[in-house]
Design an enzyme around this catalytic site. Structure first.
Site, mmCIF file in Angstrom:
data_model
loop_
_atom_site.group_PDB
_atom_site.id
_atom_site.type_symbol
_atom_site.label_atom_id
_atom_site.label_comp_id
_atom_site.label_asym_id
_atom_site.label_seq_id
_atom_site.Cartn_x
_atom_site.Cartn_y
_atom_site.Cartn_z
ATOM 1 N N ASN A 64 -62.782 10.285 26.432
ATOM 2 C CA ASN A 64 -62.292 9.176 25.597
ATOM 3 C C ASN A 64 -62.136 9.512 24.120
ATOM 4 O O ASN A 64 -61.194 9.051 23.476
ATOM 5 C CB ASN A 64 -63.250 7.986 25.744
ATOM 6 N N SER A 94 -69.421 5.476 20.791
ATOM 7 C CA SER A 94 -70.152 4.653 19.818
ATOM 8 C C SER A 94 -69.428 3.351 19.503
ATOM 9 O O SER A 94 -70.047 2.368 19.089
ATOM 10 C CB SER A 94 -70.388 5.442 18.530
ATOM 11 N N TYR A 130 -50.496 13.780 16.815
ATOM 12 C CA TYR A 130 -51.286 12.912 17.699
ATOM 13 C C TYR A 130 -50.559 12.752 19.033
ATOM 14 O O TYR A 130 -51.158 12.932 20.103
ATOM 15 C CB TYR A 130 -51.499 11.546 17.028
HETATM 16 P P1 NAP Z 1 -62.246 4.268 17.744
HETATM 17 O O1 NAP Z 1 -62.689 2.856 17.785
HETATM 18 O O2 NAP Z 1 -61.892 4.891 16.453
HETATM 19 O O3 NAP Z 1 -63.325 5.151 18.511
HETATM 20 C C1 NAP Z 1 -63.180 6.545 18.586
HETATM 21 C C2 NAP Z 1 -64.410 7.124 19.229
HETATM 22 O O4 NAP Z 1 -64.253 8.553 19.291
HETATM 23 C C3 NAP Z 1 -65.667 6.842 18.433
HETATM 24 O O5 NAP Z 1 -66.743 6.569 19.281
HETATM 25 C C4 NAP Z 1 -65.891 8.154 17.671
HETATM 26 O O6 NAP Z 1 -67.269 8.410 17.386
HETATM 27 C C5 NAP Z 1 -65.397 9.153 18.688
HETATM 28 N N1 NAP Z 1 -65.069 10.419 18.006
HETATM 29 C C6 NAP Z 1 -64.087 10.657 17.111
HETATM 30 N N2 NAP Z 1 -64.169 11.909 16.657
HETATM 31 C C7 NAP Z 1 -65.237 12.474 17.262
HETATM 32 C C8 NAP Z 1 -65.848 13.749 17.187
HETATM 33 N N3 NAP Z 1 -65.404 14.723 16.372
HETATM 34 N N4 NAP Z 1 -66.932 13.990 17.963
HETATM 35 C C9 NAP Z 1 -67.430 13.022 18.771
HETATM 36 N N5 NAP Z 1 -66.904 11.800 18.883
HETATM 37 C C10 NAP Z 1 -65.819 11.527 18.119
HETATM 38 O O7 NAP Z 1 -60.910 4.455 18.633
HETATM 39 P P2 NAP Z 1 -60.473 3.864 20.043
HETATM 40 O O8 NAP Z 1 -59.283 3.032 19.795
HETATM 41 O O9 NAP Z 1 -61.622 3.288 20.784
HETATM 42 O O10 NAP Z 1 -59.988 5.209 20.719
HETATM 43 C C11 NAP Z 1 -60.548 5.725 21.920
HETATM 44 C C12 NAP Z 1 -59.487 6.585 22.604
HETATM 45 O O11 NAP Z 1 -58.366 5.758 22.947
HETATM 46 C C13 NAP Z 1 -58.926 7.693 21.713
HETATM 47 O O12 NAP Z 1 -58.748 8.870 22.453
HETATM 48 C C14 NAP Z 1 -57.590 7.151 21.258
HETATM 49 O O13 NAP Z 1 -56.674 8.157 20.949
HETATM 50 C C15 NAP Z 1 -57.176 6.370 22.502
HETATM 51 N N6 NAP Z 1 -56.157 5.336 22.232
HETATM 52 C C16 NAP Z 1 -56.424 4.274 21.411
HETATM 53 C C17 NAP Z 1 -55.431 3.342 21.187
HETATM 54 C C18 NAP Z 1 -55.641 2.144 20.322
HETATM 55 O O14 NAP Z 1 -54.651 1.415 20.050
HETATM 56 N N7 NAP Z 1 -56.833 1.858 19.857
HETATM 57 C C19 NAP Z 1 -54.170 3.493 21.792
HETATM 58 C C20 NAP Z 1 -53.939 4.596 22.609
HETATM 59 C C21 NAP Z 1 -54.944 5.508 22.827
HETATM 60 P P3 NAP Z 1 -67.875 8.271 15.878
HETATM 61 O O15 NAP Z 1 -67.316 6.984 15.310
HETATM 62 O O16 NAP Z 1 -69.332 8.228 16.140
HETATM 63 O O17 NAP Z 1 -67.438 9.473 15.110
#
Ligand code: NAP
Length: 256
Positions: free
Chosen positions: A100, A24, A165
């Site tokens: 993801n 999303s 985490y």
């Molecule tokens: P984000 O913007 O917070 O997006 C997280 C996504 O995961 C959203 O679409 C959310 O959907 C979904 N999600 C969370 N809980 C869920 C659940 N219970 N069921 C279904 N969907 C769920 O974060 P992001 O930065 O894009 O993160 C994406 C991935 O990258 C994650 O695995 C994160 O750990 C990894 N990552 C991110 C970073 C960073 O700096 N941003 C760094 C390293 C790794 P809803 O909002 O609809 O709930």
């Protein structure tokens, strides 16, 4: 065969489908966008961000691909299974899986309780196990597939006040390496991406000082964008990367 029917047959042969969890917003949304722009049908789920998911669905459809979008809370096994099984029913063949969806938790380790542990591991790891088992069975029928797991830099080096985490993201790395060995002979490539600091809502709780100090630790002196991650995912889904498997690939601006 007329020219038109010949072309549509070629299109059917070439049609590919991406299944991605939690698209999303952030990295997931950008992956869905980039894959759709490159002709992939997309099956994705969301949990809380309904409006963002609906807008993304409309956008993806405008690229002329087929889209399946559903609400599924991945902390619940039955909702995870429903999302994946329904996607397979609709698209028949899943070519690329991107695991993801994820949540973060910033807390002193000694303050974390069992509830924190379950929440982090159910979403960040258990949902990947369930999703991957179901999708792998589909990929095995066709003897091909690409699986891309979104881990984290913290899964490699550990993040202070993010022990649970970090551990959940390390688990993804172990799973990726093991599965790449188990399913390599079946022509299934399995890799993990370990993003550093990517500008998404996940980092909204950080102060400007924290963000700037992170930026300064990168060789490129900039923060990452969701597109930086999505471009690598697209490459890992492509046949051009067919000799790459079991790898943990950083997208972090050169943090080490
Ligand atoms: P984000 O913007 O917070 O997006 C997280 C996504 O995961 C959203 O679409 C959310 O959907 C979904 N999600 C969370 N809980 C869920 C659940 N219970 N069921 C279904 N969907 C769920 O974060 P992001 O930065 O894009 O993160 C994406 C991935 O990258 C994650 O695995 C994160 O750990 C990894 N990552 C991110 C970073 C960073 O700096 N941003 C760094 C390293 C790794 P809803 O909002 O609809 O709930």
């Amino acid at each position: 065969m007329t020219k038109k029917s010949f072309c549509s047959k070629i299109n059917i042969m070439k049609e590919k489908t991406l299944l991605i969890t939690g698209a999303s917003k952030g990295i997931g949304a950008e992956c869905a966008r980039l894959f759709a722009k490159n002709g992939y049908n997309v099956a994705f789920c969301y949990n809380k961000s309904k409006l963002e998911a609906e807008n993304l669905e409309k956008e993806l459809l405008s690229y002329g691909v087929k889209v399946f979008c559903v609400k599924a809370d991945l902390s619940k096994s039955d909702e995870t299974k429903n999302f994946v099984n329904e996607s397979i029913k609709i698209f028949k063949k899943i070519d690329v899986l991107i695991n993801n969806a994820g949540i973060s938790l910033k807390k002193l380790f000694i303050d974390c309780d069992e509830k924190d542990y379950s929440k982090i591991f159910d979403i960040n790891f258990k949902s990947i196990v369930i999703t991957t088992q179901l999708v792998l069975k589909n990929m095995l029928n066709y003897k091909e597939g690409k699986i891309i797991n979104i881990s984290s830099l913290w899964g490699e080096i550990g993040g202070s006040c993010e022990a649970l985490y970090s551990a959940s993201k390390s688990a993804i790395i172990g799973l990726t390496k093991a599965l790449s060995k188990e399913y390599g002979l079946m022509n299934i490539n399995i890799n993990a991406i370990t993003p550093g600091f990517i500008q998404t809502d996940m980092n909204n709780n950080l102060t400007l000082d924290e963000i700037n100090s992170f930026k300064e630790t990168t060789s490129l002196n900039r923060l990452g964008t969701p597109n930086d991650v999505a471009e690598l995912a697209l490459f890992l889904a492509n046949e051009k990367s067919s000799y790459i498997t079991g790898q943990i690939i950083g997208v972090n601006g050169g943090i080490f």
